[in-house]
Design an enzyme around this catalytic site. Structure first.
Site, PDB file in Angstrom:
ATOM      1  N   ASN A   7      39.779  17.373  38.669  1.00 33.75           N
ATOM      2  CA  ASN A   7      39.125  18.611  39.112  1.00 33.75           C
ATOM      3  C   ASN A   7      38.521  19.279  37.876  1.00 33.75           C
ATOM      4  O   ASN A   7      39.232  19.908  37.094  1.00 33.75           O
ATOM      5  CB  ASN A   7      40.185  19.510  39.770  1.00 33.75           C
ATOM      6  CG  ASN A   7      39.604  20.824  40.271  1.00 33.75           C
ATOM      7  OD1 ASN A   7      38.422  21.092  40.114  1.00 33.75           O
ATOM      8  ND2 ASN A   7      40.451  21.640  40.869  1.00 33.75           N
ATOM      9  N   HIS A 179      36.490  26.173  49.546  1.00 36.79           N
ATOM     10  CA  HIS A 179      37.921  25.902  49.784  1.00 36.79           C
ATOM     11  C   HIS A 179      38.094  24.956  50.978  1.00 36.79           C
ATOM     12  O   HIS A 179      39.141  24.961  51.636  1.00 36.79           O
ATOM     13  CB  HIS A 179      38.721  27.181  50.104  1.00 36.79           C
ATOM     14  CG  HIS A 179      38.808  28.172  48.990  1.00 36.79           C
ATOM     15  ND1 HIS A 179      38.675  29.535  49.223  1.00 36.79           N
ATOM     16  CD2 HIS A 179      39.043  28.031  47.673  1.00 36.79           C
ATOM     17  CE1 HIS A 179      38.815  30.176  48.078  1.00 36.79           C
ATOM     18  NE2 HIS A 179      39.044  29.282  47.112  1.00 36.79           N
ATOM     19  N   LEU A 208      44.446  32.769  50.700  1.00 41.05           N
ATOM     20  CA  LEU A 208      44.426  33.977  49.869  1.00 41.05           C
ATOM     21  C   LEU A 208      44.967  33.658  48.485  1.00 41.05           C
ATOM     22  O   LEU A 208      46.187  33.625  48.260  1.00 41.05           O
ATOM     23  CB  LEU A 208      45.274  35.080  50.531  1.00 41.05           C
ATOM     24  CG  LEU A 208      44.956  35.384  52.006  1.00 41.05           C
ATOM     25  CD1 LEU A 208      45.864  36.489  52.543  1.00 41.05           C
ATOM     26  CD2 LEU A 208      43.487  35.769  52.200  1.00 41.05           C
ATOM     27  N   GLY A 211      40.674  33.302  44.272  1.00 44.37           N
ATOM     28  CA  GLY A 211      39.522  33.219  45.179  1.00 44.37           C
ATOM     29  C   GLY A 211      40.107  33.201  46.581  1.00 44.37           C
ATOM     30  O   GLY A 211      41.166  32.603  46.782  1.00 44.37           O
ATOM     31  N   ARG A 240      36.224  39.034  42.486  1.00 42.33           N
ATOM     32  CA  ARG A 240      34.943  39.022  43.210  1.00 42.33           C
ATOM     33  C   ARG A 240      34.912  40.156  44.233  1.00 42.33           C
ATOM     34  O   ARG A 240      35.917  40.434  44.880  1.00 42.33           O
ATOM     35  CB  ARG A 240      34.744  37.695  43.946  1.00 42.33           C
ATOM     36  CG  ARG A 240      34.556  36.499  43.051  1.00 42.33           C
ATOM     37  CD  ARG A 240      34.126  35.288  43.874  1.00 42.33           C
ATOM     38  NE  ARG A 240      34.159  34.066  43.085  1.00 42.33           N
ATOM     39  CZ  ARG A 240      34.989  33.051  43.331  1.00 42.33           C
ATOM     40  NH1 ARG A 240      35.833  33.098  44.345  1.00 42.33           N
ATOM     41  NH2 ARG A 240      34.953  31.991  42.570  1.00 42.33           N
ATOM     42  N   PHE A 284      48.139  39.845  42.035  1.00 39.70           N
ATOM     43  CA  PHE A 284      48.832  40.699  43.016  1.00 39.70           C
ATOM     44  C   PHE A 284      50.265  41.013  42.622  1.00 39.70           C
ATOM     45  O   PHE A 284      50.836  41.991  43.105  1.00 39.70           O
ATOM     46  CB  PHE A 284      48.734  40.082  44.423  1.00 39.70           C
ATOM     47  CG  PHE A 284      47.430  40.429  45.091  1.00 39.70           C
ATOM     48  CD1 PHE A 284      46.240  39.886  44.640  1.00 39.70           C
ATOM     49  CD2 PHE A 284      47.384  41.337  46.138  1.00 39.70           C
ATOM     50  CE1 PHE A 284      45.030  40.220  45.225  1.00 39.70           C
ATOM     51  CE2 PHE A 284      46.180  41.682  46.734  1.00 39.70           C
ATOM     52  CZ  PHE A 284      45.002  41.124  46.279  1.00 39.70           C
ATOM     53  N   ARG A 285      50.867  40.189  41.754  1.00 41.45           N
ATOM     54  CA  ARG A 285      52.222  40.529  41.278  1.00 41.45           C
ATOM     55  C   ARG A 285      52.168  41.827  40.478  1.00 41.45           C
ATOM     56  O   ARG A 285      53.000  42.716  40.650  1.00 41.45           O
ATOM     57  CB  ARG A 285      52.786  39.403  40.406  1.00 41.45           C
ATOM     58  CG  ARG A 285      53.212  38.209  41.213  1.00 41.45           C
ATOM     59  CD  ARG A 285      53.406  37.012  40.360  1.00 41.45           C
ATOM     60  NE  ARG A 285      52.109  36.465  39.939  1.00 41.45           N
ATOM     61  CZ  ARG A 285      51.902  35.210  39.591  1.00 41.45           C
ATOM     62  NH1 ARG A 285      52.901  34.357  39.578  1.00 41.45           N
ATOM     63  NH2 ARG A 285      50.718  34.778  39.243  1.00 41.45           N
ATOM     64  N   ILE A 332      48.582  33.969  46.991  1.00 41.18           N
ATOM     65  CA  ILE A 332      49.019  35.217  47.635  1.00 41.18           C
ATOM     66  C   ILE A 332      49.585  34.915  49.024  1.00 41.18           C
ATOM     67  O   ILE A 332      50.658  35.401  49.387  1.00 41.18           O
ATOM     68  CB  ILE A 332      47.833  36.211  47.734  1.00 41.18           C
ATOM     69  CG1 ILE A 332      47.272  36.520  46.345  1.00 41.18           C
ATOM     70  CG2 ILE A 332      48.234  37.476  48.457  1.00 41.18           C
ATOM     71  CD1 ILE A 332      45.871  37.125  46.350  1.00 41.18           C
ATOM     72  N   GLU A 334      50.996  32.350  50.183  1.00 37.62           N
ATOM     73  CA  GLU A 334      52.288  31.662  50.188  1.00 37.62           C
ATOM     74  C   GLU A 334      53.413  32.503  49.593  1.00 37.62           C
ATOM     75  O   GLU A 334      54.584  32.286  49.909  1.00 37.62           O
ATOM     76  CB  GLU A 334      52.184  30.349  49.376  1.00 37.62           C
ATOM     77  CG  GLU A 334      51.293  29.321  50.035  1.00 37.62           C
ATOM     78  CD  GLU A 334      50.970  28.147  49.122  1.00 37.62           C
ATOM     79  OE1 GLU A 334      51.778  27.808  48.237  1.00 37.62           O
ATOM     80  OE2 GLU A 334      49.882  27.560  49.301  1.00 37.62           O
TER      81      GLU A 334
HETATM   82  P1  AMP Z   1      45.726  30.723  43.492  1.00 33.55           P
HETATM   83  O1  AMP Z   1      44.318  31.087  43.146  1.00 33.55           O
HETATM   84  O2  AMP Z   1      45.888  30.139  44.866  1.00 33.55           O
HETATM   85  O3  AMP Z   1      46.418  29.911  42.420  1.00 33.55           O
HETATM   86  O4  AMP Z   1      46.524  32.120  43.555  1.00 33.55           O
HETATM   87  C1  AMP Z   1      46.768  32.859  42.388  1.00 33.55           C
HETATM   88  C2  AMP Z   1      47.130  34.271  42.764  1.00 33.55           C
HETATM   89  O5  AMP Z   1      48.288  34.280  43.622  1.00 33.55           O
HETATM   90  C3  AMP Z   1      47.562  35.118  41.583  1.00 33.55           C
HETATM   91  O6  AMP Z   1      46.460  35.685  40.922  1.00 33.55           O
HETATM   92  C4  AMP Z   1      48.387  36.192  42.241  1.00 33.55           C
HETATM   93  O7  AMP Z   1      47.527  37.226  42.649  1.00 33.55           O
HETATM   94  C5  AMP Z   1      48.950  35.537  43.494  1.00 33.55           C
HETATM   95  N1  AMP Z   1      50.406  35.337  43.418  1.00 33.55           N
HETATM   96  C6  AMP Z   1      51.077  34.277  42.954  1.00 33.55           C
HETATM   97  N2  AMP Z   1      52.418  34.473  43.068  1.00 33.55           N
HETATM   98  C7  AMP Z   1      52.583  35.684  43.649  1.00 33.55           C
HETATM   99  C8  AMP Z   1      53.732  36.474  44.050  1.00 33.55           C
HETATM  100  N3  AMP Z   1      54.968  36.019  43.886  1.00 33.55           N
HETATM  101  N4  AMP Z   1      53.486  37.676  44.608  1.00 33.55           N
HETATM  102  C9  AMP Z   1      52.230  38.133  44.779  1.00 33.55           C
HETATM  103  N5  AMP Z   1      51.125  37.434  44.439  1.00 33.55           N
HETATM  104  C10 AMP Z   1      51.296  36.232  43.888  1.00 33.55           C
END
Ligand code: AMP
Length: 397
Positions: A7, A179, A208, A211, A240, A284-285, A332, A334
């Site tokens: 990737n 996606h 979520l 992106g 974004r 979001f954490r 987010i 998950e």
């Molecule tokens: P991804 O782009 O699918 O890898 O998602 C990344 C985003 O998931 C991070 O920027 C966080 O905003 C969110 N994220 C990951 N773990 C958590 C968590 N335990 N609680 C809230 N948001 C999370």
């Protein structure tokens, strides 16, 4: 079969080597700072993570380092590259011509090249990865799995913008969606997990992550999705903006003496929840923590994000004239029970009820709706590498 998944981004690449029989990852990692200096991160299954700093002027040197690591006498997972059976590449944009994954030949390369205008950051990088693999592992089959392909089943009414038709004819301006590998994988998993009838099902997938996009999947086929010509459309995301009135662009350009390109950079990289919180965070954490500490901007950004998700879900219930299941996936989706709960609060009119105890779960496939909920709501973890591996094997077997 051993399948190498690649990737490529403009200055980075992620990789995984997966055994197709067991579907186990044998080694994974990434190359960073390609064209700048270069760093390889490599981790064999069950082994320690190794970090090696070494020059990587182009993607070819980066992939060469990955291959060297995979066959390294001490920490490698193969004796020789002969054990690689196929390479699966994640490719961003296949335009309207590509409706499914393909074994890469000159015609496929030509389409990826044609679509560089539509995916200026990713498509050229994806091509570099393909050329490097063709050079370093001659004769091995390379497969392209496109982010846009799953959405090509959208009907005209879903993918056309209300613009003069000539722009569609001349420049193929329309909604493509992204996606797709994740939406395809998660919608199929949701149907399996919930025991739905694949040919008579209405599923909404909320991907979520940093992106973010949502898709409406009717009878296993995508009928609408929230990203557009580019990934900028739709939800408010990490950085974004998602949907805005296009007139905002000219207005800010005039007020701040900016070019359209500068504005697009702001809309892609400085907006979303990051922009809404004055640059506090796109993660979001951090936002949940700040909200718990009383930060009103963080609380508002979370509300704005969830409200937009719920509005798009509602519009897809209308698009499909109903829904059987809603799936949350990606970082987010998950891992953030609070966000899922807040989104589902808006869906009471559908008879959606969340079971708080079931929703208190992270990273696992689980039904989070209450037993008496009118619609099933589930967390279904995405796995784009696994999906690319399966597509690759199906094509080269
Ligand atoms: P991804 O782009 O699918 O890898 O998602 C990344 C985003 O998931 C991070 O920027 C966080 O905003 C969110 N994220 C990951 N773990 C958590 C968590 N335990 N609680 C809230 N948001 C999370």
């Amino acid at each position: 079969m051993n399948v190498l998944i690649i990737n490529c981004g403009s200055s980075s690449l992620k990789y995984q080597l997966i055994d197709s029989e067991t579907e186990q990852v044998q080694a994974k990692g990434l190359c960073e700072r390609i064209g700048i200096d270069g760093r390889l991160i490599y981790q064999p299954a069950g082994g320690e993570k190794e970090v090696t700093e070494a020059p990587m002027p182009t993607h070819t040197e980066a992939i060469q380092m990955v291959l060297d690591a995979l066959v390294n006498a001490k920490t490698g997972v193969m004796k020789s590259l002969d054990e690689v059976d196929a390479i699966g590449h994640r490719v961003l944009h296949g335009g309207a011509k590509i409706t499914e994954s393909c074994v890469i030949d000159q015609a496929v390369v030509d389409v990826i090249e044609e679509c560089c205008d539509l995916g200026p950051l990713h498509n050229p990088a994806n091509l570099k990865g393909i050329y490097a693999c063709q050079k370093l592992m001659p004769g091995k089959p390379n497969v392209a799995v496109f982010d846009t392909a799953f959405h090509q089943t959208m009907p005209t009414k879903a993918f056309m913008y209300g613009l003069p038709y000539e722009y569609y004819e001349k420049y193929h301006i329309r909604k493509y969606g992204f996606h797709g590998t994740s939406h395809s994988f998660v919608s199929k998993e949701t149907i399996k997990f919930l025991g739905l009838d694949a040919d008579n099902s209405k599923v909404i997938v909320c991907h979520l992550g940093n992106g973010a996009s949502i898709s409406a999947v009717k009878n296993g086929k995508c009928v609408d999705t929230s990203m557009g010509l580019t990934p900028l459309e739709g939800l408010v995301m990490g950085t974004r903006s998602g949907d805005i009135d296009p007139a905002v662009v000219e207005y800010i350009c005039n007020k701040e003496n900016k070019t359209v390109s500068e504005m697009l950079n702001i809309l892609n990289k400085k907006s979303g929840v990051f922009g809404l919180t004055k640059g506090l965070s796109s993660d979001f954490r951090d936002l949940e923590e700040a909200m718990a500490d009383g930060n009103q901007l963080a609380a508002d950004a979370i509300d704005i994000f969830c409200y937009r998700v719920a509005k798009i879900v509602g519009s897809y219930v209308a698009a499909m004239n109903g829904v059987d299941a809603i799936a949350f996936t990606a970082g987010i989706g998950e891992n953030a029970p609070l966000i899922r709960e807040k989104v589902c609060e808006y869906l009471g009119y559908l008879g959606v009820k969340i079971d708080a105890a079931k929703n208190n779960s992270r990273g696992k496939e689980v039904v989070i709706s209450a037993d008496d909920s009118a619609k099933k709501v589930a967390v279904v973890p995405t796995n784009e590498e696994l999906a690319i591996m399966r597509e690759t094997v199906a094509l080269v077997k």
